[in-house]
Structure formats: C-alpha cells, structure tokens
Design a protein around this motif. Sequence first.
Motif, PDB file in Angstrom:
ATOM      1  N   THR A  81       0.834  -1.201   0.000  1.00 40.48           N
ATOM      2  CA  THR A  81       0.000   0.000   0.000  1.00 40.48           C
ATOM      3  C   THR A  81       0.868   1.250   0.000  1.00 40.48           C
ATOM      4  OG1 THR A  81      -1.812  -1.106   1.126  1.00 40.48           O
ATOM      5  CG2 THR A  81      -1.734   1.283   1.313  1.00 40.48           C
ATOM      6  N   ASP A 122      -5.855  -1.043  -4.857  1.00 43.10           N
ATOM      7  CA  ASP A 122      -5.327  -1.592  -3.609  1.00 43.10           C
ATOM      8  C   ASP A 122      -6.277  -2.645  -3.054  1.00 43.10           C
ATOM      9  OD1 ASP A 122      -3.913  -2.143  -1.383  1.00 43.10           O
ATOM     10  OD2 ASP A 122      -4.048  -0.151  -0.488  1.00 43.10           O
ATOM     11  N   GLU A 123      -5.982  -3.886  -3.305  1.00 41.51           N
ATOM     12  CA  GLU A 123      -6.832  -5.008  -2.899  1.00 41.51           C
ATOM     13  C   GLU A 123      -8.307  -4.709  -3.143  1.00 41.51           C
ATOM     14  OE1 GLU A 123      -5.822  -7.106   0.661  1.00 41.51           O
ATOM     15  OE2 GLU A 123      -4.023  -5.897   0.940  1.00 41.51           O
TER      16      GLU A 123
END
Lengths: 253, 254
Positions: B47, B159-160
């Motif tokens: 991240t 991000d995910e």
Amino acid sequence: MKRYLKYALPIILIFAWELVAILVNNEFILPRVESVVMVLLQPFDDLFGSGSLVENAFMSIYRVVTGFLLGACVAIPLGILMGRMGWINDAVDPILQILRPIPPIAWIPLALAWFKIGFGSIVFIIFIGAFFPVLLNTIDGVKRVNKTWIEIAQIFGATDLQLLAKVIVPASLPTIWTGLRVGFGIAWMSVVAAEMLPGTTSGLGYLILYAYNFGQIQVIVAGMIVIGLIGLCIDYLLKRVETKKFHWQGMDR
Amino acid sequence: MTLTIDHVTREFVSNVGEKVTALDDINLVIGDEEFICFLGPSGCGKTTLLRIIAGLDRATSGKAVHDDHEIREPDPKMAMIFQEYSLYPWRNVLENVVFGLELRGIAKDARIRDAEQYLDLVGLEGFARSYPYELSGGMRQRVAVARALAVEPSVLLMDEPFGALDAQTRNMMQKELLRIWDKTRKSIIFVTHSVDEAVYLADRIVVFTPRPGRIKEIIPIGLPRPRDRTSSEFASIRRYVLDLIDEKENPSKI
Ligand SMILES: Nc1ncnc2c1ncn2[C@@H]1O[C@H](COP(=O)(O)OP(=O)(O)OP(=O)(O)O)[C@@H](O)[C@H]1O
Ligand SMILES: [Mg+2]
C-alpha cells in the motif's frame, strides 16, 4: 395494543390532572383542564394587554431563530476550521472547555451589561445556547470524515475548496445536523428564560411570568403547553430532514 | 506511458519513536498497458508503494517518475481504487461516477453522458440512481472502477479492490477487470495478497518480502488469456510463487 400505549398515558394524565384540580378546587394553584383549553382555543385574543398567545409565540420564534442562525453561522465555519487544522484546535480548545459548562442563563448579567435590556441581550443568550452544541458537533463530524473519502478527492485533483464543498461538508453534515438539533433545543429553552428578564415586554417567557402577577394560572399552563409544542414541532421538522437527507448514514462501507 | 520507481525507500517513525522501514530501495519500471500485481504478505509495504505512486505519500529517499516528471502530488493521469469506503455514500451511483469529471469542470451534460457510458462498461446500466448502500460489495467496486475510468487515466492503481469479496464474486470481478482492461488498455497496478489472483491477472508479479519491504523477485507470467485456473501450467506457476513466499517466512539462515 403497544401502538396505543403512547397515547394512553397522556390521556390518563389529563384525567388525573382534572381530578386533582377538582379536588384542590383552587384556580390559583391548579386550573381545571377546560380553563386551560379555553385559553388555547382563543390564541388570537389579547391577554391582559400583553398581546395574544400567537403574537408572543411569534416574538419568541423570531428571537430564537435570529440567535440560533447567528450561532450556527459562527459555529459551523469555526468548527470546520478547528476540525481540519490541528493548531487552531489546540489554540481554541482550552477556552472552549472553560466556556462550555457555563449555562446560557449565567450569561444574562453580562448580556445586560453589554446589550442593555431588549432584543440584543436576549439574542445574545440564545446565541450562546446554540453555539456550543453546534460547534462541538461540527468539530467532531469534520474530524471523523473518513480519510479514504478525502484521498479519493485528492487523487482526482480536488482543490482545497472543492474538498471542503464536495467531501468534508457533505460527509460531516449528519453530525453537524445533530448539533443543530441539540443547539436549537437549548436555544429554545434559553429564549423562554431570557424573556423572563425584567424589562422584557413580549414573548412566551414574558407572558407566563406576567400571567403569574395577574393570578392567571391557566394562562401560565397554556403558555407552557405552547412552548412545549413549538419545541416539539421544530425538532420534528429538523428530524424529518435528517431521515430524508441522511438516509445513507451508518450504511457507509 | 512509463512509470519508474527509482531507489524508493520509505521510513516511518512509529508512535514509540522506532524507525520502521516500510520500503527499502525499490526499483521497478512499468510500461504502457502492462498489468502488474504487487504480491506479498501483510505489512510488506504494498500500500505504501502504491500511495507513493499515487502521490499521496512521499518517498524518504528515491523517487517515482511518471513519464518525465517526478510524482510529488496526485497526478491527473492516475486513478485509484480502494478496498473500502471507496464510494461517497451520500451520492448515488451516477453522482459517484461523475465525481472526478465534476472536479475537473466538465459540463454537466457531457459528464453524465461519459458516466453512463462507463456504467455500461462495468455492467451497471440500471443502477444509476441507486445509493451505494443498496449495492453489493462487487457492485460497489464496479462503480469505483467506472468512476476511475471516467477521468481517462493512463494508470489505474488498485489496492486489494476485491479483498472484501467472496471467492465467487471475486473470480467474476477478475474476469470483468480483464475484459475492461482489454477494452481500455490502461496500465494497471493491482495489489493483492492472493497468489491465485496475481497469477490469474498479471503480466508480471512483483513479489515483496516483509520488514523491510524489498522486491524479492519479479515473475513474468507468459500464460495466454483467458487463463485456466485448473491447467497444469497455472498450477505450477502458483506452486512456484507460493514457495517463493514461504521461503521468506521460514528464513533458512540461523
Ligand atoms: N502512516 C504510517 N505510520 C507508521 N507506520 C506506517 C504507516 N503506514 C504504514 N506503516 C508501516 O509500514 C509498513 C507497510 O505498511 P503497508 O500498509 O504498506 O503494508 P501492506 O503491504 O499494504 O499490508 P496489507 O497487505 O496488510 O495491506 C507496516 O509495517 C506499517 O506498520
Ligand atoms: Mg495494504
């Protein structure tokens, strides 16, 4: 059955009141229900030269709205600043913590010294009453705006002003609104108290105090009922906006 | 479009005053229309690196360069999709999708037209007036994808994005994402800690080691698309990547 329960208790209370009033048999201590109703049914009639219920109610509403709007107009921008900028918060917070526990009524002597008897001092007291709840809720709401929501806007290239208008304010509005509701409640209580100041010649607070001098207890009770009903109606309106506009609240994922 | 990560190191100072090296000397070049997956266990700095690329965070040393300019602040050519809280709950779907265009001052008619087109692309034609809380997790992420695409970025940072979805929805979203990628030809940087997801999606998988976050290996995936999860090639690549990750979790040195 349960649905009618909330109507049952008030009705029982009214009957109990009537019963006690008959037993006491003294209009100067506890008026009969019907004499209060008589006053309420003639809201436009002048009461002992002090104006009618409606006139005085409008006077109180006018004062409370003025003070409340002034309070909100100062509290909301200040709250946003304090919520967004740590150093302003650090600078102002100690003063706030000292002033906050002082009840609006305790400001009456200063209000009189600064604004003299009349509109100005009453509005000032209402201002104080509305100011703190709105401010504290605004700070809290702004501080708790989800960080991701802010970053999304930043990635899209939002300017500070856009960030404020399109993210910070809408995201914290439900909390600010709660502050407005609480603030209005306190403002409404404050106006009635402030109108009992010597030298005041209008408003519901004035009316019920003045009625005491005439021994018109039924007018006092009628005035109190009107005070309660107006407070209730305004809170209901504010609450309706809340359920209509902030339906998304608590469902944010 | 070229994205260059040049000796990027990012250190944080924790609450107790200790220095935490989240990223240590990361070097990476990402090209046009590439699909890159960042893979690694929790806390390895994925991240953090994505945020540096997005311009939301700055490297302690080193730099991220997009085409010819160093990224110091959010870059209009990039869009990001977060795992959670990705939509504005007070805006309906259409209002969410137009958000980026609105900030850029695109006229109302034009931005609504654009937004509708991207809603079609992600398969949510009928939901323009719905509110985020009325949508499933998968639908919400589709809206976030549409909103990101609407500003026509050249790089999509994710991000995910499917981390909170159930396995079935997740597989479907992966397929959809590849279809959209194929249609729009963006570069995509996709963070995940699912090996399966990375092998299914990526042109190249960047595998990170934790604490300090370093690049362990960059694995090109040559399998043609659509990829078959049950094929033996897929299984052997997955095995390889899994072993790579296990290795660092049980360090062999004494
Ligand atoms: N703002 C911060 N302050 C201090 N430490 C931070 C901060 N942000 C990240 N870190 C630290 O940096 C390291 C990497 O964090 P990061 O969020 O990039 O990991 P990640 O790979 O995305 O993990 P996950 O898979 O759990 O999302 C962690 O050890 C984390 O504690
Ligand atoms: Mg992460």
